[in-house]
Design an enzyme around this catalytic site. Structure first.
Site, PDB file in Angstrom:
ATOM      1  N   ARG A 227       5.310  12.323 -37.608  1.00 41.98           N
ATOM      2  CA  ARG A 227       4.587  11.264 -36.387  1.00 41.98           C
ATOM      3  C   ARG A 227       3.766  10.357 -37.166  1.00 41.98           C
ATOM      4  O   ARG A 227       2.747   9.850 -36.681  1.00 41.98           O
ATOM      5  CB  ARG A 227       4.483  12.476 -35.851  1.00 41.98           C
TER       6      ARG A 227
ATOM      7  N   TYR B 299       2.510   6.765 -36.698  1.00 44.88           N
ATOM      8  CA  TYR B 299       2.725   6.649 -35.919  1.00 44.88           C
ATOM      9  C   TYR B 299       1.362   7.045 -35.243  1.00 44.88           C
ATOM     10  O   TYR B 299       0.067   6.056 -35.320  1.00 44.88           O
ATOM     11  CB  TYR B 299       3.561   7.108 -34.268  1.00 44.88           C
ATOM     12  N   ASP B 300       1.259   8.042 -36.008  1.00 45.75           N
ATOM     13  CA  ASP B 300      -0.134   8.506 -35.670  1.00 45.75           C
ATOM     14  C   ASP B 300      -1.173   7.926 -36.390  1.00 45.75           C
ATOM     15  O   ASP B 300      -2.210   7.621 -36.136  1.00 45.75           O
ATOM     16  CB  ASP B 300       0.008   9.895 -36.051  1.00 45.75           C
TER      17      ASP B 300
ATOM     18  N   VAL C  68       9.096  12.285 -19.276  1.00 44.52           N
ATOM     19  CA  VAL C  68       9.120  12.741 -18.183  1.00 44.52           C
ATOM     20  C   VAL C  68      10.365  11.533 -17.795  1.00 44.52           C
ATOM     21  O   VAL C  68      11.129  12.116 -16.291  1.00 44.52           O
ATOM     22  CB  VAL C  68       7.881  11.970 -17.755  1.00 44.52           C
TER      23      VAL C  68
ATOM     24  N   GLY D 165       8.927  25.239 -24.494  1.00 39.76           N
ATOM     25  CA  GLY D 165       8.218  25.275 -23.120  1.00 39.76           C
ATOM     26  C   GLY D 165       7.059  25.074 -22.978  1.00 39.76           C
ATOM     27  O   GLY D 165       6.343  25.016 -21.896  1.00 39.76           O
TER      28      GLY D 165
ATOM     29  N   THR E  67       1.751  21.879 -23.864  1.00 45.12           N
ATOM     30  CA  THR E  67       1.273  21.614 -23.104  1.00 45.12           C
ATOM     31  C   THR E  67       1.065  20.003 -23.228  1.00 45.12           C
ATOM     32  O   THR E  67       0.755  19.528 -24.511  1.00 45.12           O
ATOM     33  CB  THR E  67      -0.301  21.535 -22.748  1.00 45.12           C
ATOM     34  N   ARG E  68       0.578  19.109 -21.794  1.00 41.60           N
ATOM     35  CA  ARG E  68       0.976  17.801 -21.916  1.00 41.60           C
ATOM     36  C   ARG E  68      -0.316  17.542 -20.483  1.00 41.60           C
ATOM     37  O   ARG E  68       0.541  18.411 -19.611  1.00 41.60           O
ATOM     38  CB  ARG E  68       1.577  16.504 -22.122  1.00 41.60           C
TER      39      ARG E  68
ATOM     40  N   PRO F  51       2.856  19.204 -30.758  1.00 45.66           N
ATOM     41  CA  PRO F  51       1.810  18.934 -31.012  1.00 45.66           C
ATOM     42  C   PRO F  51       1.999  20.458 -29.668  1.00 45.66           C
ATOM     43  O   PRO F  51       2.241  20.294 -28.761  1.00 45.66           O
ATOM     44  CB  PRO F  51       0.892  17.993 -30.880  1.00 45.66           C
TER      45      PRO F  51
HETATM   46  N1  UDP Z   1       9.988  16.067 -25.010  1.00 50.14           N
HETATM   47  C1  UDP Z   1      11.258  17.876 -24.545  1.00 50.14           C
HETATM   48  N2  UDP Z   1      12.461  17.401 -23.653  1.00 50.14           N
HETATM   49  C2  UDP Z   1      12.475  15.584 -24.270  1.00 50.14           C
HETATM   50  C3  UDP Z   1      11.374  14.805 -24.318  1.00 50.14           C
HETATM   51  C4  UDP Z   1      10.602  15.836 -24.734  1.00 50.14           C
HETATM   52  O1  UDP Z   1      11.157  18.876 -24.487  1.00 50.14           O
HETATM   53  O2  UDP Z   1      13.463  15.187 -23.496  1.00 50.14           O
HETATM   54  C5  UDP Z   1       8.770  17.742 -25.461  1.00 50.14           C
HETATM   55  C6  UDP Z   1       8.029  17.044 -26.662  1.00 50.14           C
HETATM   56  O3  UDP Z   1       8.789  17.784 -27.822  1.00 50.14           O
HETATM   57  C7  UDP Z   1       7.246  17.025 -26.414  1.00 50.14           C
HETATM   58  C8  UDP Z   1       6.673  17.343 -25.445  1.00 50.14           C
HETATM   59  O4  UDP Z   1       7.942  17.516 -24.238  1.00 50.14           O
HETATM   60  O5  UDP Z   1       6.264  19.067 -26.565  1.00 50.14           O
HETATM   61  C9  UDP Z   1       6.181  15.972 -24.784  1.00 50.14           C
HETATM   62  O6  UDP Z   1       7.363  14.879 -25.604  1.00 50.14           O
HETATM   63  P1  UDP Z   1       7.242  13.217 -25.146  1.00 50.14           P
HETATM   64  O7  UDP Z   1       8.207  12.906 -25.931  1.00 50.14           O
HETATM   65  O8  UDP Z   1       7.222  12.650 -24.091  1.00 50.14           O
HETATM   66  O9  UDP Z   1       5.594  12.900 -25.686  1.00 50.14           O
HETATM   67  P2  UDP Z   1       4.358  13.101 -26.970  1.00 50.14           P
HETATM   68  O10 UDP Z   1       5.308  14.543 -27.977  1.00 50.14           O
HETATM   69  O11 UDP Z   1       4.425  12.343 -28.033  1.00 50.14           O
HETATM   70  O12 UDP Z   1       3.152  13.475 -26.173  1.00 50.14           O
END
Ligand code: UDP
Length: 310
Positions: free
Chosen positions: A140, A143-144, A186, A205, A208-209, A271
């Site tokens: 990552r 990007y980061d 999403v 799972g 969190t986000r 994360p």
């Molecule tokens: N994620 C998931 N299934 C997917 C895509 C993403 O479980 O099909 C998870 C991913 O591992 C992360 C979270 O959802 O923990 C958000 O991922 P995303 O790629 O949307 O954004 P970012 O990691 O950049 O926040």
């Protein structure tokens, strides 16, 4: 004003172009269409105040503008890891080119930074004064670390050349016009649910986000660009935190899908927790999101329904 939006054919960029045009501005939308799509801006082409420019910001561009929103960079892990060297270049060469343009034209420039500058955060929720926990050699990092250097460049052009800068750190954002194959959670979940396919969660799972609807985000960007005395960085995002498992369940329920949830391997350097502290945005910009996750998903699902059936 004449305003340049780089990455203007992307999710946030296209909504921003639309909103700036509605306010009567002239908008130059620049995109290389690596992740953006002409379909996102097609409906704006009839506007006499709208112009598009196929260009990649890693090459210099010279036009007369008064404000620059620099959003150009692939933002989905799938896409920014596809060509990591290009991702870094967009954030180093690309941001330098945009800052040089701002310097010459005396335009104010807003850089779209990211919650990824906090990496896998040890401070929760994330405040702007936290310096982050980023693996500099991981997948990552392009990007980061790229976005971290972009912030450094912004600050140094601000200090050294008095360029008028603004920095916003954007947390996960979603809405209509995300690409079906964007790869982020999403869009993946909605598309899988609509097709009745398994929703695939990376790991348990429980990570969190916090998801912000695109119109809220666009309002925050414009608010930051047009206030006078504060250059940021400022967090923009929705502080409602949820687990990825909760998001999967919510998506299945709102799409009335019979799809199941399955678990795969955790994604590398994923994360564990992410939630913006938006006290600064509230105080300085009088900004906060208005659309919660349920309402935002309800507004987004019909868009994807149309995409998967057409
Ligand atoms: N994620 C998931 N299934 C997917 C895509 C993403 O479980 O099909 C998870 C991913 O591992 C992360 C979270 O959802 O923990 C958000 O991922 P995303 O790629 O949307 O954004 P970012 O990691 O950049 O926040």
């Amino acid at each position: 004003m004449r305003i340049l939006v780089t990455g203007g054919a992307g999710l946030i960029g296209s909504h921003l172009c639309e909103s700036l045009l509605a306010q009567g501005h002239e908008v130059v939308c620049l995109d290389n269409y690596f992740t953006g799509s002409k379909r996102n801006i097609f409906h704006l082409l009839d506007s006499k105040n709208f112009e598009i420019l196929r260009h990649d910001i890693i090459n210099p561009v010279d036009i007369e503008v008064e404000q620059i929103y620099n959003l150009a960079c692939p933002a989905s892990p799938v896409f920014y890891q596809f060509n990591p060297v290009r991702t870094i270049q967009a954030n180093v060469l690309g941001v330098t080119n945009m800052l040089e343009l701002a310097k010459r034209t005396r335009a104010r420039i807003l850089q779209a930074s990211t919650s990824e500058v906090y990496g896998d955060p040890r401070v929760h929720p994330q405040t702007e004064d936290y310096w982050g926990n980023v693996n500099p050699i991981g997948v990552r990092a392009c990007y980061d670390e790229g976005k971290r250097v972009a912030e450094t460049l912004m600050m140094d052009y601000g200090r050294q050349d008095r360029v008028d800068i603004r920095i916003v750190r954007i947390f996960n954002t979603y809405g209509p016009r995300m690409a079906v194959n964007d790869g982020r959670v999403v869009s993946n979940f909605i598309v899988q649910a609509l097709k009745g396919k398994d929703l695939r969660i990376n790991g348990d799972g429980l990570q969190t986000r916090s998801f912000c609807f695109v119109s809220d985000l666009v309002r925050g960007l414009a608010g930051m660009m047009n206030q006078e005395d504060f250059r940021g960085p400022v967090n923009l995002g929705n502080p409602r935190e949820l687990t990825i498992l909760d998001l999967a369940r919510k998506t299945i329920q709102l799409t009335e899908s019979s799809a199941r949830i399955v678990h795969g391997e955790p994604a590398p350097d994923d994360p564990v927790r992410r939630q913006p502290d938006i006290a600064l945005a509230r105080r300085k910009l009088r900004w906060e999101p208005a659309i919660d996750i349920d309402e935002g998903l309800e507004l987004t699902i019909p868009y994807f329904r149309q995409q998967v059936t057409s």
